[in-house]
Design a protein around this motif. Structure first.
Motif, mmCIF file in Angstrom:
data_model
loop_
_atom_site.group_PDB
_atom_site.id
_atom_site.type_symbol
_atom_site.label_atom_id
_atom_site.label_comp_id
_atom_site.label_asym_id
_atom_site.label_seq_id
_atom_site.Cartn_x
_atom_site.Cartn_y
_atom_site.Cartn_z
ATOM 1 N N LEU A 152 32.383 46.444 23.656
ATOM 2 C CA LEU A 152 33.612 45.867 23.107
ATOM 3 C C LEU A 152 33.371 44.560 22.361
ATOM 4 O O LEU A 152 34.248 44.113 21.622
ATOM 5 C CB LEU A 152 34.629 45.652 24.236
ATOM 6 N N GLY A 153 32.227 43.935 22.564
ATOM 7 C CA GLY A 153 31.898 42.718 21.829
ATOM 8 C C GLY A 153 32.607 41.498 22.375
ATOM 9 O O GLY A 153 33.098 41.477 23.513
ATOM 10 N N LEU A 154 32.683 40.465 21.545
ATOM 11 C CA LEU A 154 33.259 39.195 21.970
ATOM 12 C C LEU A 154 34.740 39.079 21.674
ATOM 13 O O LEU A 154 35.444 38.272 22.286
ATOM 14 C CB LEU A 154 32.512 38.028 21.294
ATOM 15 N N THR A 155 35.238 39.859 20.722
ATOM 16 C CA THR A 155 36.651 39.791 20.357
ATOM 17 C C THR A 155 37.089 41.126 19.780
ATOM 18 O O THR A 155 36.285 41.845 19.186
ATOM 19 C CB THR A 155 36.918 38.669 19.331
ATOM 20 N N ASP A 156 38.363 41.441 19.984
ATOM 21 C CA ASP A 156 38.915 42.658 19.387
ATOM 22 C C ASP A 156 39.837 42.335 18.218
ATOM 23 O O ASP A 156 40.542 43.209 17.724
ATOM 24 C CB ASP A 156 39.675 43.476 20.441
ATOM 25 N N ASP A 157 39.819 41.080 17.767
ATOM 26 C CA ASP A 157 40.625 40.660 16.629
ATOM 27 C C ASP A 157 39.858 40.965 15.336
ATOM 28 O O ASP A 157 38.812 40.355 15.088
ATOM 29 C CB ASP A 157 40.935 39.169 16.725
ATOM 30 N N PRO A 158 40.345 41.881 14.508
ATOM 31 C CA PRO A 158 39.625 42.232 13.267
ATOM 32 C C PRO A 158 39.421 41.043 12.339
ATOM 33 O O PRO A 158 38.430 40.994 11.601
ATOM 34 C CB PRO A 158 40.528 43.288 12.613
ATOM 35 N N ALA A 159 40.361 40.086 12.375
ATOM 36 C CA ALA A 159 40.253 38.928 11.485
ATOM 37 C C ALA A 159 39.073 38.033 11.855
ATOM 38 O O ALA A 159 38.544 37.299 11.006
ATOM 39 C CB ALA A 159 41.556 38.123 11.517
ATOM 40 N N LEU A 160 38.645 38.080 13.127
ATOM 41 C CA LEU A 160 37.541 37.228 13.578
ATOM 42 C C LEU A 160 36.181 37.890 13.452
ATOM 43 O O LEU A 160 35.147 37.230 13.596
ATOM 44 C CB LEU A 160 37.763 36.816 15.037
ATOM 45 N N GLN A 161 36.169 39.194 13.176
ATOM 46 C CA GLN A 161 34.897 39.916 13.116
ATOM 47 C C GLN A 161 33.943 39.377 12.042
ATOM 48 O O GLN A 161 32.741 39.223 12.310
ATOM 49 C CB GLN A 161 35.156 41.415 12.896
ATOM 50 N N PRO A 162 34.418 39.083 10.816
ATOM 51 C CA PRO A 162 33.495 38.513 9.815
ATOM 52 C C PRO A 162 32.899 37.181 10.249
ATOM 53 O O PRO A 162 31.719 36.906 9.985
ATOM 54 C CB PRO A 162 34.382 38.346 8.568
ATOM 55 N N LEU A 163 33.712 36.353 10.940
ATOM 56 C CA LEU A 163 33.208 35.062 11.418
ATOM 57 C C LEU A 163 32.142 35.274 12.486
ATOM 58 O O LEU A 163 31.081 34.613 12.460
ATOM 59 C CB LEU A 163 34.367 34.236 11.984
ATOM 60 N N VAL A 164 32.397 36.188 13.422
ATOM 61 C CA VAL A 164 31.422 36.482 14.473
ATOM 62 C C VAL A 164 30.136 37.038 13.864
ATOM 63 O O VAL A 164 29.026 36.655 14.256
ATOM 64 C CB VAL A 164 32.012 37.479 15.494
ATOM 65 N N PHE A 165 30.275 37.927 12.884
ATOM 66 C CA PHE A 165 29.101 38.508 12.217
ATOM 67 C C PHE A 165 28.266 37.422 11.547
ATOM 68 O O PHE A 165 27.035 37.362 11.721
ATOM 69 C CB PHE A 165 29.551 39.534 11.181
ATOM 70 N N SER A 166 28.906 36.548 10.793
ATOM 71 C CA SER A 166 28.184 35.486 10.082
ATOM 72 C C SER A 166 27.521 34.515 11.052
ATOM 73 O O SER A 166 26.375 34.106 10.848
ATOM 74 C CB SER A 166 29.148 34.721 9.165
#
Length: 312
Positions: free
Chosen positions: A15-29
């Motif tokens: 499930l990762g660190l967050t399920d908020d799609p808006a935060l996924q690019p930030l987490v990836f970077s």
């Protein structure tokens, strides 16, 4: 809800660190940057130690192996997470999950052993300086590395192979960004008593024995240093331990923080975020701690930088 046998094609979901799609690019970077810094920094340490004869000492030999372990444990967890974010596919196969858990246990155990070996090296250097070369000979250093690798691998394989006996239910969501064995065991429908006992025993051994060795070493080191009459001599003796002590504090302090957070919160997602502090951050900061605090390492990096244009 029927149990699934381990031989079936089971798929877990990270499930990762967050399920908020808006935060996924930030987490990836953020994690891509941390991974690149970790790999490049630690490989630079390995290259500097390998290529500079001034650093062919037991302390830097252990550091070189610690940097290699840091690269391995980061490469075991972060790339899978980055791929999952990029592809929007959180699934991981049963075999892949157990393999990842096994490698994490292996390299985390290896780091524990290496930190203890480095503490012993500092103990011999400060408490028995006249016998240092005779005690910390190449044969002993190689034996300590070999023993660390074998013990860590045996522990990781034993814990992972015992998980093969487990059967799993329909809910296979792991609230983490990598397969942590304790999280996998919690998802099992079958009896997990033996697995949990083995995990607790392994945690006690790989946590208690190295920490006890480190505490014993530094107790003797402090006792010896305080007997040095000059302030400058005491400072010089303590400074040789500064980098290692910083790494020990960061590694075990972050692990203790995760344990405390797991005790005071019932949110698996918050525990996953906290686990970043012991599974990602120490490995990333290791090169900075040693390159900034060690004069020998600074000199080796400058000499390496000077040789790069001639190699090109």
């Amino acid at each position: 809800m029927g149990a699934r046998n381990q031989t079936e094609e089971t798929q877990f979901s990270l499930l990762g660190l967050t399920d908020d799609p808006a935060l996924q690019p930030l987490v990836f970077s953020l994690f891509l940057s941390m991974y690149l810094v970790t790999v490049l920094g630690n490989l630079l340490i390995v290259l500097a130690v390998s290529s500079d004869s001034h650093l062919h000492t037991p302390m830097y030999f252990f550091l070189c192996n610690l940097s290699f372990a840091d690269v391995c444990i980061s490469s075991t967890t972060i790339p899978k997470m980055l791929v999952s974010i990029q592809t929007q596919d959180q699934s991981i196969s049963y075999a892949g999950c157990l393999a990842q858990a096994c490698f994490v246990l292996n390299f985390a155990g290896l780091e524990n052993c290496l930190l203890a070996a480095m503490a012993y090296d500092r103990f011999v250097a400060i408490c028995h300086p006249l016998s240092y070369t005779a005690i910390m000979n190449p044969r002993l250093c190689a034996l300590l590395i070999l023993l660390s690798v074998l013990v860590s691998a045996a522990n990781a394989l034993l814990l992972s192979l015992t998980a093969l006996r487990l059967s799993f239910c329909a809910d296979l969501d792991i609230p983490h960004f990598f397969c942590e064995l304790a999280q996998v065991i919690q998802l099992a429908c079958s009896d997990t008593f033996i697995n949990n006992i083995m995990v607790y025993v392994a945690a006690l051994v790989f946590g208690g024995v190295p920490v006890s060795g480190i505490i014993f070493s530094y107790t003797r080191i402090v006792s010896s240093v305080l007997r040095i009459p000059s302030v400058r001599g005491r400072y010089k003796a303590f400074s040789t331990c500064g980098s290692h002590l910083s790494m020990v504090s960061l590694f075990y302090g972050s692990g203790l923080g995760v344990y405390i957070s797991s005790a005071v919160t019932d949110s698996p997602r918050k525990m996953a975020v906290a686990s970043v502090m012991y599974s990602v951050v120490p490995q990333m900061l290791n090169p900075f701690i040693y390159s900034l605090r060690s004069r020998d390492m600074k000199g080796a990096l400058r000499r390496l930088k000077g040789r790069v244009p001639s190699l090109l």
